[in-house]
Design a protein around this motif. Structure first.
Motif, PDB file in Angstrom:
ATOM      1  N   ARG A 129      -3.430 -12.694  -1.422  1.00  0.00           N
ATOM      2  CA  ARG A 129      -2.729 -13.934  -1.735  1.00  0.00           C
ATOM      3  C   ARG A 129      -1.242 -13.805  -1.451  1.00  0.00           C
ATOM      4  NH1 ARG A 129      -5.188 -14.089  -7.430  1.00  0.00           N
ATOM      5  NH2 ARG A 129      -4.938 -11.852  -7.087  1.00  0.00           N
ATOM      6  N   ASP A 130      -0.730 -14.842  -0.839  1.00  0.00           N
ATOM      7  CA  ASP A 130       0.662 -14.780  -0.422  1.00  0.00           C
ATOM      8  C   ASP A 130       1.567 -15.315  -1.520  1.00  0.00           C
ATOM      9  OD1 ASP A 130       2.543 -14.027   1.276  1.00  0.00           O
ATOM     10  OD2 ASP A 130       2.340 -15.711   2.681  1.00  0.00           O
ATOM     11  N   ASP A 131       1.642 -14.596  -2.596  1.00  0.00           N
ATOM     12  CA  ASP A 131       2.404 -15.057  -3.745  1.00  0.00           C
ATOM     13  C   ASP A 131       3.207 -13.861  -4.248  1.00  0.00           C
ATOM     14  OD1 ASP A 131       3.313 -15.673  -6.260  1.00  0.00           O
ATOM     15  OD2 ASP A 131       1.413 -16.536  -6.966  1.00  0.00           O
ATOM     16  N   PRO A 132       4.522 -13.955  -4.236  1.00  0.00           N
ATOM     17  CA  PRO A 132       5.334 -12.795  -4.627  1.00  0.00           C
ATOM     18  C   PRO A 132       5.093 -12.345  -6.068  1.00  0.00           C
ATOM     19  CG  PRO A 132       6.713 -14.757  -4.259  1.00  0.00           C
ATOM     20  CD  PRO A 132       5.325 -15.121  -3.847  1.00  0.00           C
ATOM     21  N   LYS A 133       4.500 -13.228  -6.876  1.00  0.00           N
ATOM     22  CA  LYS A 133       4.250 -12.834  -8.273  1.00  0.00           C
ATOM     23  C   LYS A 133       3.007 -11.949  -8.375  1.00  0.00           C
ATOM     24  CE  LYS A 133       6.139 -16.842 -10.609  1.00  0.00           C
ATOM     25  NZ  LYS A 133       5.774 -17.863  -9.593  1.00  0.00           N
ATOM     26  N   ILE A 134       2.224 -11.922  -7.297  1.00  0.00           N
ATOM     27  CA  ILE A 134       1.018 -11.089  -7.318  1.00  0.00           C
ATOM     28  C   ILE A 134       1.330  -9.760  -6.637  1.00  0.00           C
ATOM     29  CG2 ILE A 134      -1.362 -10.906  -6.501  1.00  0.00           C
ATOM     30  CD1 ILE A 134      -1.585 -13.911  -6.999  1.00  0.00           C
ATOM     31  N   VAL A 135       1.274  -8.705  -7.431  1.00  0.00           N
ATOM     32  CA  VAL A 135       1.615  -7.384  -6.900  1.00  0.00           C
ATOM     33  C   VAL A 135       0.583  -6.998  -5.841  1.00  0.00           C
ATOM     34  CG1 VAL A 135       1.843  -4.927  -7.466  1.00  0.00           C
ATOM     35  CG2 VAL A 135       2.636  -6.661  -9.093  1.00  0.00           C
ATOM     36  N   ARG A 136       1.084  -6.462  -4.750  1.00  0.00           N
ATOM     37  CA  ARG A 136       0.180  -6.049  -3.671  1.00  0.00           C
ATOM     38  C   ARG A 136       0.187  -4.525  -3.594  1.00  0.00           C
ATOM     39  NH1 ARG A 136       0.534  -9.146   1.996  1.00  0.00           N
ATOM     40  NH2 ARG A 136      -0.197 -10.805   0.621  1.00  0.00           N
ATOM     41  N   ALA A 137      -0.993  -3.929  -3.804  1.00  0.00           N
ATOM     42  CA  ALA A 137      -1.050  -2.460  -3.769  1.00  0.00           C
ATOM     43  C   ALA A 137      -2.166  -2.015  -2.833  1.00  0.00           C
ATOM     44  CB  ALA A 137      -1.298  -1.918  -5.172  1.00  0.00           C
ATOM     45  N   PHE A 138      -1.874  -0.998  -2.045  1.00  0.00           N
ATOM     46  CA  PHE A 138      -2.876  -0.443  -1.132  1.00  0.00           C
ATOM     47  C   PHE A 138      -3.168   0.989  -1.561  1.00  0.00           C
ATOM     48  CE2 PHE A 138      -0.298  -3.417   1.422  1.00  0.00           C
ATOM     49  CZ  PHE A 138      -1.282  -4.323   1.777  1.00  0.00           C
ATOM     50  N   TYR A 139      -4.385   1.243  -1.950  1.00  0.00           N
ATOM     51  CA  TYR A 139      -4.772   2.609  -2.321  1.00  0.00           C
ATOM     52  C   TYR A 139      -5.487   3.216  -1.123  1.00  0.00           C
ATOM     53  CZ  TYR A 139      -5.933   6.390  -5.486  1.00  0.00           C
ATOM     54  OH  TYR A 139      -5.997   7.615  -6.102  1.00  0.00           O
ATOM     55  N   LEU A 140      -4.913   4.273  -0.561  1.00  0.00           N
ATOM     56  CA  LEU A 140      -5.530   4.860   0.628  1.00  0.00           C
ATOM     57  C   LEU A 140      -6.427   6.038   0.221  1.00  0.00           C
ATOM     58  CD1 LEU A 140      -2.561   4.742   3.192  1.00  0.00           C
ATOM     59  CD2 LEU A 140      -3.955   2.899   2.274  1.00  0.00           C
ATOM     60  N   ALA A 141      -7.643   5.721  -0.168  1.00  0.00           N
ATOM     61  CA  ALA A 141      -8.590   6.769  -0.566  1.00  0.00           C
ATOM     62  C   ALA A 141      -9.337   7.251   0.683  1.00  0.00           C
ATOM     63  CB  ALA A 141      -9.561   6.222  -1.609  1.00  0.00           C
ATOM     64  N   VAL A 142      -8.539   7.684   1.643  1.00  0.00           N
ATOM     65  CA  VAL A 142      -9.077   8.094   2.953  1.00  0.00           C
ATOM     66  C   VAL A 142      -8.398   9.394   3.365  1.00  0.00           C
ATOM     67  CG1 VAL A 142      -9.489   5.721   3.723  1.00  0.00           C
ATOM     68  CG2 VAL A 142      -7.278   6.770   4.143  1.00  0.00           C
ATOM     69  N   ALA A 143      -8.882   9.994   4.472  1.00  0.00           N
ATOM     70  CA  ALA A 143      -8.265  11.237   4.942  1.00  0.00           C
ATOM     71  C   ALA A 143      -6.820  10.967   5.359  1.00  0.00           C
ATOM     72  CB  ALA A 143      -9.063  11.778   6.111  1.00  0.00           C
ATOM     73  N   PRO A 144      -5.928  11.948   5.159  1.00  0.00           N
ATOM     74  CA  PRO A 144      -4.499  11.723   5.438  1.00  0.00           C
ATOM     75  C   PRO A 144      -4.190  11.365   6.883  1.00  0.00           C
ATOM     76  CG  PRO A 144      -4.858  13.862   4.409  1.00  0.00           C
ATOM     77  CD  PRO A 144      -6.205  13.245   4.560  1.00  0.00           C
ATOM     78  N   ASP A 145      -5.069  11.757   7.823  1.00  0.00           N
ATOM     79  CA  ASP A 145      -4.733  11.381   9.207  1.00  0.00           C
ATOM     80  C   ASP A 145      -4.872   9.869   9.424  1.00  0.00           C
ATOM     81  OD1 ASP A 145      -7.426  11.460   9.007  1.00  0.00           O
ATOM     82  OD2 ASP A 145      -7.806  12.632  10.823  1.00  0.00           O
ATOM     83  N   LEU A 146      -5.406   9.163   8.449  1.00  0.00           N
ATOM     84  CA  LEU A 146      -5.486   7.694   8.563  1.00  0.00           C
ATOM     85  C   LEU A 146      -4.324   6.977   7.882  1.00  0.00           C
ATOM     86  CD1 LEU A 146      -9.316   7.103   8.017  1.00  0.00           C
ATOM     87  CD2 LEU A 146      -8.009   6.669  10.105  1.00  0.00           C
ATOM     88  N   PHE A 147      -3.483   7.725   7.150  1.00  0.00           N
ATOM     89  CA  PHE A 147      -2.394   7.054   6.415  1.00  0.00           C
ATOM     90  C   PHE A 147      -1.471   6.285   7.371  1.00  0.00           C
ATOM     91  CE2 PHE A 147      -2.280  10.482   2.787  1.00  0.00           C
ATOM     92  CZ  PHE A 147      -3.529  10.067   2.353  1.00  0.00           C
TER      93      PHE A 147
END
Ligand code: BG6
Length: 487
Positions: free
Chosen positions: A104-122
Motif C-alpha cells: 500500500r502506498d501510504d506513508p503511515k504504513i510501515v514497509r518492511a522487507f525481511y530477506l529470509a534468503v541466502a545472502p547472495d540474493l540480498f
C-alpha cells in the motif's frame, strides 16, 4: 501497545526460517494484540503459490511450531486472513512478480522487507525493489546470518545492500540479542547500583561464556561450511561479550549502545600467530555406542563428499579486552554441539576476599560468582558464603541466591524473533548489529580461522555428550581456573 500498521514482506516465504520462526513469532504478536488492524504479511518467493496455499502453510507452521496451549483456532483464522502471497523472482532487477499490487502506498504504513534468503540474493533483491519502485526511503530491510564467511565477504554483502538501503534502514538480526535473558543483562548492569561499581578488573577475576548445545550438526547442510567459530562465536557470543564488557551507554538510544559495543570489539586483543595454538581449542565430536546409547559422530552424519571434514563443532578460547576496565581479566569462551547438556550461561567470577578471618572455621571462603543463565531455566544466581546454621561453631557454606524466571514470572517468555520483528516496525535498531560492529567481529575472528586453516593439526576429538575435548579443560586449568559447572 499496537505497533504502527505495516506491510511486512517476507522473501523466502516457503523456507525453513519463515516456517519455524517468523510465522510463529508474528502469530504470537498478533495474538497478543500488537498488530494494528491494518497490518499485512506478504509472503514472496519463486514458488507459484496462491494466497490460500500460503495461508495453509502458515496455519501448518503454527500448528507445528507454536505450543498447543497458544493455538487458538479463532485467532489463527483471523491471523491467516492478513497473510497473502505473491510469486516473485527477485534474483535480478528485471525479475517477474507483482509485489507492487500487494503493497500500500501510504506513508503511515510501515514497509518492511525481511530477506529470509541466502545472502547472495540480498543485493539482487534490493536492486529489484528499487527498479520496481517498491523502495522507500523509510522502508526497512531485515537480513541475517550468514552475513559473510569472513571480513571481505561480509563487506561485500554490506556494500551490496548499501547500494540501495541506508544504514538506518538495515536491521541485521542476531537472534541472541532478542532473547529475554540477554536483554536482561542490560537491566542487571544498568538498572541496579549494586554491580556496576565492582564490574571491573579490581573485583572480577575472570568471565566465562558458555553456549552448549546437545544437538548435533552434521546433518545441517550449511554447518560444514561454517563451523562453531563462525556460527556461534563471531556473532552471538561476541555480542554477549559486548553486553557484559561495554561501558554504560549514556542512553538507550540505538547508536549510544552500539557505539559502546563497538568499542569492546575494537579493544579485543588480536589472537594471531603462535597465540592461536595457545589460546584457542577446536574440537569435533565423535560418536558413542554402548548398550544404552548410540550417538553418531560428526563424520558419520556427513554426506560422503564431505567425509574427512575438519570443521570444528566445538571451540574454546581465551580472549582479552584491552582497556582500563578489563586489563588482566580473561574472558573464556566455550561453545559446542553434542555437549553434555543444553546450557548457556555467563559466569562472572569475582576475586577472593582480601583477608580471611575464618582460619578456624570449617570450609574456606570461596570467591563470589554471579551466574546469568541464558537458557534453559533462565535466571540469575549469585553464589555467596553464609554460616551454616547450627550451634557447632563457624562452618562456612556456599549457597545460591537464586532468581529463577519461571518461578518469579507467570507470563510467557517471548521468543527472540517476536521482539526483533516488532522492533523493525518500531524503527528501533538497538538490538540489531550495526555494520561496523559486524566488521569488527570478523576482523577479530579471521586470523584465528586462518591459522586453523593453515595448521596441519586436525580438531581435537571429543566424545558426543561430554563437555568438549581435553584441550578445553587444559586451556583454563593452565591459568589455575576451572570451567563453572552447575551442581
Ligand atoms: C544459530 C546457529 O544461529 O543459533 C545454530 O546457526 C544454533 O547452529 C542456534 O543451534 C542456537 O540458537 P538457540 O536460540 O537455540 O540458542
Amino acid at each position: 501497545i499496537p505497533v504502527q500498521p505495516f506491510d511486512y514482506v517476507v522473501f523466502g516465504a516457503t523456507g525453513d526460517l519463515t516456517k519455524r520462526k517468523l510465522i510463529p513469532a508474528l502469530y504470537h504478536r498478533f495474538k497478543d494484540g500488537q498488530f494494528d488492524d491494518n497490518s499485512r504479511i506478504i509472503g514472496a518467493s519463486r514458488s507459484k503459490l496462491s494466497d490460500d496455499d500460503f495461508r495453509k502453510a502458515a496455519r501448518d507452521a503454527i500448528s507445528q511450531f507454536v505450543e498447543k496451549q497458544y493455538q487458538d483456532e479463532k485467532v489463527i483464522d483471523r491471523f491467516i486472513k492478513i497473510c497473502s502471497y505473491v510469486p516473485v523472482d527477485a534474483s535480478n532487477p528485471d525479475g517477474s512478480g507483482d509485489l507492487g499490487k500487494a503493497l500500500r502506498d501510504d506513508p503511515k504504513i510501515v514497509r518492511a522487507f525481511y530477506l529470509a534468503v541466502a545472502p547472495d540474493l540480498f543485493e539482487p533483491i534490493a536492486e529489484y525493489l528499487q527498479k520496481k519502485k517498491l523502495y522507500r526511503r523509510d522502508a526497512r530491510v531485515v537480513i541475517e546470518k550468514p552475513l559473510g564467511h569472513d571480513l571481505v565477504s561480509s563487506m561485500e554483502i554490506n556494500d551490496g545492500v548499501a547500494k540501495i538501503f541506508k544504514e538506518d534502514q538495515v536491521y541485521r538480526i542476531d537472534h541472541y540479542l532478542g532473547k529475554e535473558t540477554v536483554q536482561n543483562l542490560l537491566a542487571l548492569r544498568f538498572a541496579n547500583t549494586l554491580f556496576e561499581p565492582i564490574w571491573n578488573s579490581a573485583h572480577i577475576d575472570h568471565v566465562q561464556l558458555t553456549v552448549a548445545e546437545s544437538v548435533g550438526a552434521g546433518t545441517r547442510g550449511y554447518y560444514d561450511e561454517s563451523g562453531a567459530l563462525r556460527d556461534m562465536i563471531q556473532n552471538h557470543m561476541l555480542q554477549l561479550l559486548c553486553l557484559v564488557a561495554m561501558e554504560p551507554p549514556a542512553s538507550d538510544d540505538a547508536n549510544a549502545l552500539r557505539d559502546e559495543k563497538l568499542k569492546v570489539l575494537r579493544a579485543l586483543k588480536p589472537i594471531v600467530n603462535g597465540d592461536v595454538a595457545k589460546n584457542t581449542v577446536r574440537g569435533q565430536y565423535k560418536g558413542v555406542k554402548s548398550e544404552t546409547t548410540s550417538v553418531a559422530g560428526y563424520q558419520d552424519e556427513l554426506p560422503d563428499e564431505k567425509k574427512g571434514s575438519r570443521t570444528e563443532t566445538f571451540v574454546a578460547l581465551k580472549a582479552e579486552v584491552e582497556n582500563w576496565r578489563w586489563a588482566g581479566v580473561p574472558f573464556y569462551f566455550r561453545t559446542g554441539k553434542r555437549m553434555a547438556s543444553r546450557a548457556s550461561e555467563i559466569c562472572i567470577q569475582f576475586k577472593p576476599i582480601p583477608h580471611s578471618i575464618f582460619d578456624h572455621a570449617e570450609g574456606a571462603p570461596k570467591a563470589n560468582k554471579l551466574i546469568i543463565r541464558l537458557q534453559p531455566d533462565e535466571g540469575v544466581k549469585l553464589m555467596m558464603m553464609i554460616k551454616d546454621p547450627g550451634p557447632g561453631g563457624m562452618r562456612l557454606r556456599e549457597v545460591p541466591l537464586n532468581l529463577s524466571f519461571a518461578a518469579t514470572f507467570t507470563e510467557r517468555t517471548p521468543e527472540a524473533y517476536e521482539r526483533l520483528l516488532m522492533d523493525v516496525i518500531r524503527g528501533n535498531q538497538t538490538l540489531f548489529m550495526r555494520r561496523d560492529e559486524l566488521e569488527a567481529a570478523w576482523k577479530w575472528v579471521d586470523p584465528i580461522r586462518e591459522a586453523w586453516d593453515r595448521s596441519t593439526e586436525p580438531p581435537q576429538s571429543y566424545v558426543a555428550g561430554t563437555w568438549g575435548p581435553s584441550g578445553s579443560i587444559a586451556l583454563i586449568e593452565r591459568d589455575g581456573r576451572t570451567w563453572h559447572e552447575d551442581e
